[in-house]
Design an enzyme around this catalytic site. Structure first.
Site, short mmCIF file in Angstrom:
data_model
loop_
_atom_site.label_atom_id
_atom_site.label_comp_id
_atom_site.label_asym_id
_atom_site.label_seq_id
_atom_site.Cartn_x
_atom_site.Cartn_y
_atom_site.Cartn_z
N GLU A 59 0.84 -1.28 -0.06
CA GLU A 59 0.03 -0.08 0.00
C GLU A 59 0.85 1.36 -0.02
O GLU A 59 0.71 2.01 -0.63
CB GLU A 59 -0.92 0.05 1.19
CG GLU A 59 -1.78 0.98 1.04
CD GLU A 59 -2.95 1.16 2.18
OE1 GLU A 59 -3.27 0.05 2.75
OE2 GLU A 59 -3.57 2.10 2.58
N ARG A 76 -7.41 2.78 13.43
CA ARG A 76 -8.31 1.62 13.12
C ARG A 76 -8.14 0.44 14.22
O ARG A 76 -9.26 0.06 14.73
CB ARG A 76 -7.99 0.84 11.93
CG ARG A 76 -9.21 -0.16 11.42
CD ARG A 76 -8.89 -0.81 10.07
NE ARG A 76 -9.38 0.05 9.12
CZ ARG A 76 -10.60 -0.44 8.83
NH1 ARG A 76 -11.41 -0.64 9.48
NH2 ARG A 76 -11.04 0.44 7.63
N THR A 89 -11.33 4.48 6.94
CA THR A 89 -11.46 5.29 8.15
C THR A 89 -11.19 6.90 7.68
O THR A 89 -11.73 7.66 8.49
CB THR A 89 -10.85 4.85 9.23
OG1 THR A 89 -9.31 5.06 8.82
CG2 THR A 89 -10.96 3.44 9.77
N GLU A 102 -10.61 -8.38 4.52
CA GLU A 102 -9.99 -8.50 5.77
C GLU A 102 -10.67 -9.18 6.81
O GLU A 102 -9.88 -9.77 7.87
CB GLU A 102 -9.58 -6.98 6.26
CG GLU A 102 -8.46 -6.35 5.27
CD GLU A 102 -8.39 -4.97 5.50
OE1 GLU A 102 -9.19 -4.00 5.24
OE2 GLU A 102 -7.43 -4.41 6.02
N1 LUZ Z 1 -5.83 1.53 4.37
C1 LUZ Z 1 -6.16 2.92 4.40
C2 LUZ Z 1 -6.45 0.62 4.72
O1 LUZ Z 1 -5.34 3.78 4.03
N2 LUZ Z 1 -7.08 3.24 5.23
C3 LUZ Z 1 -7.75 2.31 6.05
O2 LUZ Z 1 -8.62 2.44 6.66
C4 LUZ Z 1 -7.58 0.69 5.69
N3 LUZ Z 1 -8.16 0.03 6.17
C5 LUZ Z 1 -7.99 -1.34 6.29
C6 LUZ Z 1 -6.74 -1.54 5.15
N4 LUZ Z 1 -6.09 -0.77 4.92
MO1 MOS Z 2 -4.62 -2.96 3.32
S1 MOS Z 2 -4.01 -3.69 5.05
O1 MOS Z 2 -3.47 -2.48 2.46
O2 MOS Z 2 -6.18 -3.25 3.05
#
Ligand code: LUZ
Ligand code: MOS
Length: 750
Positions: A226, A304, A434, A707
Site C-alpha cells: 500500500e 483503526r 477510516t 480483511e
Molecule cells: N488503508 C487505509 C487501509 O489507508 N485506510 C484504511 O482505513 C485501511 N483499512 C484497512 C486496510 N487498509
Molecule cells: Mo490493506 S491492510 O492494504 O487493506
C-alpha cells in the site's frame, strides 16, 4: 464464476512486473542500504564501486531534483538517507549497472562509516524516551471512571502481539522506461498506483501527468504494497530521469524481508470492569504501537485499532488510547486488518482474563456482551443490521457446540499426553477507509463497435480476484457472457487519483463506479432500443443472454445489433463514472461520526489438540458462520475466508518476528520465520454463509471479504490456552502472541 486468473496462474502464464518484456539496453539496479539501525553518516566512499566495469551510475540523495521525501501521511521519510540513518536496511543509494551481477558486486565495494547513535527497538524504550510519531489518540465513550465504580469485578492485564511478515509471493519491484517529452512509465507491483505516481512526481519535481503507472497484477500484497511499494518505483524513475534508459529493480527475498516494514507489534495494558450479570461496564486500554522509524501509515493503523477496540461487543464506558512509538526498526505498515486485529486481541484477552478469575466459561462473557441492533460504537456510529448474535447462535447450533464441549471434556478426562481445547471468536469489522475522503473510485467502460467490452477501474488485482468481480458486474449489467468483457490493466492515465486497493473496500468502490458507468450507457442506448423495437417507454427493457428483452421476453434485437445501431447514430459508446460512498462522515475533533458504510460480522469455533509432551498442536477444525451479505461469488469469497483464517492463525501461533538489540532482523528467512504451510491448515475448515440481507452499500449487496475473516485466526490462540489449562491447572494465562510450541511447553510445565 471461477477466478479468471487461475488458469494462467497454474500454467505460469500470468504476468508480473518481472515478466514485462524488457527493452534492449535495460539497466539493472540494486539498493545500497544502511548497515546500522541508528547513526550519523560520517563518510561514504563510492569510488571503487563507481570504477567497476559495467557500473553506470550510483544515485544518492544529491541526485534528487525535487524533494527527498516519500512520507505518505507525514513528510518524515526520505527516499535516500542524507546525514543520518534510522533503521537497518534504510536505502542510502541506488546502484545502476549493466547487469544485476555487476550491481551486486559494486554494492560490496562501497565503504561506509557511521557514528553509532542509541538504538531503540521496543515500545517500552521509546515510551520512556518520549520517542513518538505523533501525539496519542483517544476514543472515549461515556464515563469510564463511573463505569469502573459501578463494576462488581475489575481486572487488569497486559498483552503483546508480534509483527508479521507479509510474504507476498512476488517481492517488491519496479520497471521504469522513458517515453518521449520527459515522461516516464512505471510498471510497479503496487496497491496504490496513484501513490507511486504522485510520490515520483514530487521526488522528481515534475507534474503528475508526466508519470504513468501501470499495474497488471500483483503476486500478493496484503497491505505490504500500500505504501511500501513506492520507494522502489521512485528509485527506478529517478534513474530513468537521469539516464534516459529503462531501469529494473526487483528486490530479492532477503532484501525485501530485511528492508520493508511489517505488521505493527503492539504492547497494551488493559483494565476491564464487569457487573454481576457479566456485562462489560468499563474498558480502558493503552495501546503501544511499534511504528518503526517513520510514520508510513502508522497513524491510520493506530486509528483503526481504536475503531475495533471493542470488536463485536457493546461496551458502555470506554477510554481507549493509542501511542505510536517511534523506534529504529523499518517503518511498520499496513497488513490485512490494519491495526484492527491488534485491537481485537486485547479485548478478547481481557474477557479471557475475567472469565478465568470468575471461573465462568469465556463464551458466557462473550455472549453476554454481543452487540445488539442500535447499540453505539465508541466512535459514535449506531450499529445497524447487526448480525453478530445470529452468526454466534448459528455456529453453536450448526456445529453442535454443546456436544463438542462434552466430547472435549471426555477426551481430556481420558487422556494425559494429549488435551483438547476450544474457543469462539466473534468478529465485527467496519468497511470503508477510516479516512472518509479516500472513499471514492472511478471506472471507464468502452463498448467497442463489435460489441466487445473493455473495462478499466482503479482496482488492483493482487490474487483476491477483484478483476473477476468487476467482470461479473459488467457482464451481469449488459447481459453478456464473461468472454465478451475484458478487464484492462490498472493504469493512472485511464483512471486518475485512485485510492489504494485496500481496506477491503475496493470491489465495493470500483464496482459501484463500474455499475454507474454501465447504467449510464444503458440509459443512453434506451432511445435506440425504443426506436428499433417501436416501444413507447423504456421501463421494461432488460439485458439478458446477449439480447434485449422486453417484459421478460427475448426481442429480435441482439447486443451486437444494438451496438452497431448506436454507433451509426454517432452516440458515444464510452463512459467514465465516479462513485463516492454516501452517508459516511467522521469528525476527528470530537472523534465521533459514522465512518463505516457497514460492518461485516461472523463467528468462528476453533478446536485444537495439544501434544503435551512436545508442546505442538494440531487444529481439529475451524468452523465459521460468516456474513457475506448476498455473495456475488461464493467460491472466491469462501477462498478469501479460508486464506485470511490461515494467515490470522499463522500470526497468532507461529510467525515470530525477531530483532536483536542492534535493530537487526534475526527472523530473516523461512528457516527461522515459520509461516503456515499445508500441514498447519486445520484438518477441517467449514465456512457457512449466514443468510442476511446484505448491504445496499456493498457491491450487489455482496459484502467486503478481504480483511474481516483474518481475525477468526485470533481464536487459535485462545483454543490453545484452553487446552493448556486442561493439562496444567496452575497455568497462568499470559497474552503474548504468537503462541509458539516453545511457549506452550513452558506454560504446560510452569
Ligand atoms: N488503508 C487505509 C487501509 O489507508 N485506510 C484504511 O482505513 C485501511 N483499512 C484497512 C486496510 N487498509
Ligand atoms: Mo490493506 S491492510 O492494504 O487493506
Amino acid at each position: 464464476m471461477k477466478n479468471k486468473d487461475s488458469y494462467g496462474h497454474v500454467r505460469g502464464e500470468s504476468l508480473f512486473v518481472d515478466d514485462v518484456n524488457v527493452r534492449e539496453g535495460t539497466l539493472h539496479a540494486i539498493v545500497f542500504d544502511s548497515p546500522s539501525a541508528h547513526g550519523k553518516i560520517k563518510n561514504i566512499d563510492y569510488s571503487d564501486a563507481e570504477k567497476l566495469d559495467g557500473v553506470v551510475r550510483i544515485f544518492n540523495y544529491e541526485a534528487i531534483p525535487g524533494e527527498n521525501q516519500i512520507g505518505g501521511i507525514f513528510p518524515d521519510e526520505p527516499l535516500f538517507a542524507e546525514n543520518e540513518v534510522h533503521f537497518m536496511g534504510q536505502p542510502i543509494a541506488l546502484i545502476v549497472a549493466k547487469t544485476l551481477a555487476i550491481a551486486k558486486k559494486a554494492k560490496q565495494l562501497i565503504k561506509i562509516e557511521i557514528d553509532a547513535l542509541p538504538v531503540i527497538t521496543t515500545v517500552k524504550e521509546a515510551f520512556e524516551q518520549g520517542s513518538f510519531i505523533n501525539g496519542p489518540r483517544k476514543f472515549e465513550l461515556d464515563d469510564v471512571e463511573k463505569g469502573f465504580k459501578e463494576s462488581e469485578h475489575v481486572f487488569e492485564g497486559e498483552t503483546f502481539t508480534n509483527g508479521q511478515e507479509h510474504l507476498y509471493l512476488e517481492t517488491q519491484g519496479s520497471y521504469a522506461i522513458p517515453l518521449e517529452h520527459g515522461t516516464i512509465k512505471i510498471f510497479s507491483s503496487t496497491q496504490g498506483p496513484t501513490a507511486v505516481q504522485s510520490t515520483t512526481a514530487k521526488v522528481l519535481g515534475i507534474p503528475m501527468h508526466k508519470i504513468e503507472v501501470e499495474v497488471n497484477r500483483l503476486g500478493g500484497a496484503f497491505g505490504g504494497k500500500e505504501d511500501q511499494a513506492t520507494p522502489w518505483a521512485v528509485m527506478t524513475a529517478l534513474a530513468v530521469y537521469h539516464l534516459n534508459k529503462a531501469v529494473k529493480l526487483i528486490l530479492e527475498r532477503h532484501d525485501d524481508v530485511r528492508m520493508t516494514g511489517k505488521r505493527h507489534p503492539y504492547e497494551s495494558t488493559f483494565k476491564i470492569g464487569l457487573n454481576k450479570e457479566l456485562k462489560i461496564l468499563a474498558f480502558e486500554v493503552d495501546y503501544y504501537q511499534n511504528s518503526g522509524a517513520a510514520a508510513d501509515l502508522s497513524p491510520a493503523i493506530a486509528e483503526r485499532t481504536l475503531f475495533h477496540a471493542t470488536n463485536s461487543y457493546f461496551v458502555k464506558n470506554a477510554k481507549l488510547t493509542v501511542h505510536s512509538c517511534k523506534t529504529n526498526l523499518p517503518p511498520n505498515t499496513a497488513f490485512r486488518g490494519f491495526g484492527g486485529p491488534q485491537g481485537m486481541f486485547v479485548i478478547e484477552a481481557a474477557i479471557v482474563k475475567a472469565a478465568k478469575a470468575l471461573n465462568v466459561p469465556v463464551h458466557k462473557i462473550q455472549e453476554a456482551n454481543l452487540l445488539q441492533e442500535n447499540d453505539v460504537f465508541p466512535y459514535g456510529q449506531i450499529a445497524k443490521q447487526v448480525a453478530i448474535k445470529k452468526s454466534w447462535d448459528a455456529v453453536k447450533s450448526t456445529f453442535n457446540m454443546a456436544k463438542k464441549t462434552q466430547e472435549i471434556q471426555d477426551f481430556n478426562a481420558k487422556n494425559q499426553a494429549f488435551k483438547k481445547g476450544l474457543s469462539l471468536m466473534p468478529i465485527a469489522f467496519g468497511i470503508s477507509f477510516t479516512n472518509t475522503p479516500m472513499n471514492h473510485a472511478r471506472a471507464l467502460v468502452h463498448i467497442y463497435n463489435d460489441g466487445s467490452v473493455g473495462i478499466s477501474t482503479g482496482a488492483v488485482e493482487m490474487g483476491q480476484s477483484v478483476n473477476t468481480k468487476m467482470l461479473q458486474v459488467a457482464a451481469m449489467s449488459f447481459g453478456l457472457a464473461p468472454e465478451r468483457v475484458k478487464i484492462e490493466t490498472t493504469n493512472t492515465t485511464r483512471i486518475a487519483n485512485m485510492s489504494p486497493t485496500a481496506a477491503s473496500a475496493t470491489a465495493d468502490l470500483n464496482g459501484k463506479a463500474l455499475l454507474k458507468a454501465c447504467n449510464s450507457l444503458k440509459e443512453r442506448m434506451a432511445p435506440v432500443i425504443m426506436e428499433h423495437l417501436a416501444l413507447t417507454n423504456s421501463d421494461k427493457i432488460t439485458y439478458q443472454d446477449n439480447f434485449i428483452f422486453t417484459n421478460g421476453t427475448k426481442s429480435t434485437l441482439s447486443w451486437e445489433a444494438l451496438i452497431t445501431a448506436t454507433f451509426l447514430k454517432r452516440i458515444s459508446l464510452s463512459e467514465h463514472a465516479h462513485y463516492a460512498t454516501p452517508v459516511i462522515h467522521f469528525d476527528k475533533t470530537i472523534e465521533k461520526g459514522h465512518p463505516f458504510a457497514y460492518h461485516v460480522y461472523g463467528t468462528a469455533l476453533t478446536t485444537v489438540t495439544l501434544d503435551c509432551i512436545r508442546g505442538t498442536y494440531e487444529f481439529d477444525a475451524v468452523e465459521i458462520v460468516h456474513d457475506f451479505g448476498k455473495t456475488m461469488n461464493k467460491g472466491i469469497d469462501i477462498g478469501q475466508v479460508e486464506g485470511a483464517l490461515v494467515q490470522g492463525m499463522g500470526w497468532m501461533t507461529m510467525e515470530e518476528i525477531s530483532y536483536n538489540e542492534k535493530g537487526q532482523l534475526l527472523s530473516n528467512s523461512l528457516s527461522g520465520y515459520k509461516v503456515p504451510d499445508i500441514f498447519s491448515v486445520p484438518k477441517d475448515v467449514k465456512v457457512v454463509p449466514l443468510e442476511t440481507d446484505g448491504s445496499e452499500m456493498a457491491i450487489l449487496k455482496s459484502k467486503a471479504v478481504g480483511e474481516p475473516p483474518f481475525m477468526y485466526g485470533i481464536g487459535a490462540y485462545f483454543a490453545i490456552q484452553d487446552a493448556m489449562a486442561a493439562f496444567n491447572p496452575k497455568y497462568t494465562y499470559k497474552f503474548d502472541a504468537p503462541m509458539t510450541p516453545e511457549k506452550v511447553l513452558m506454560g504446560l510445565y510452569e
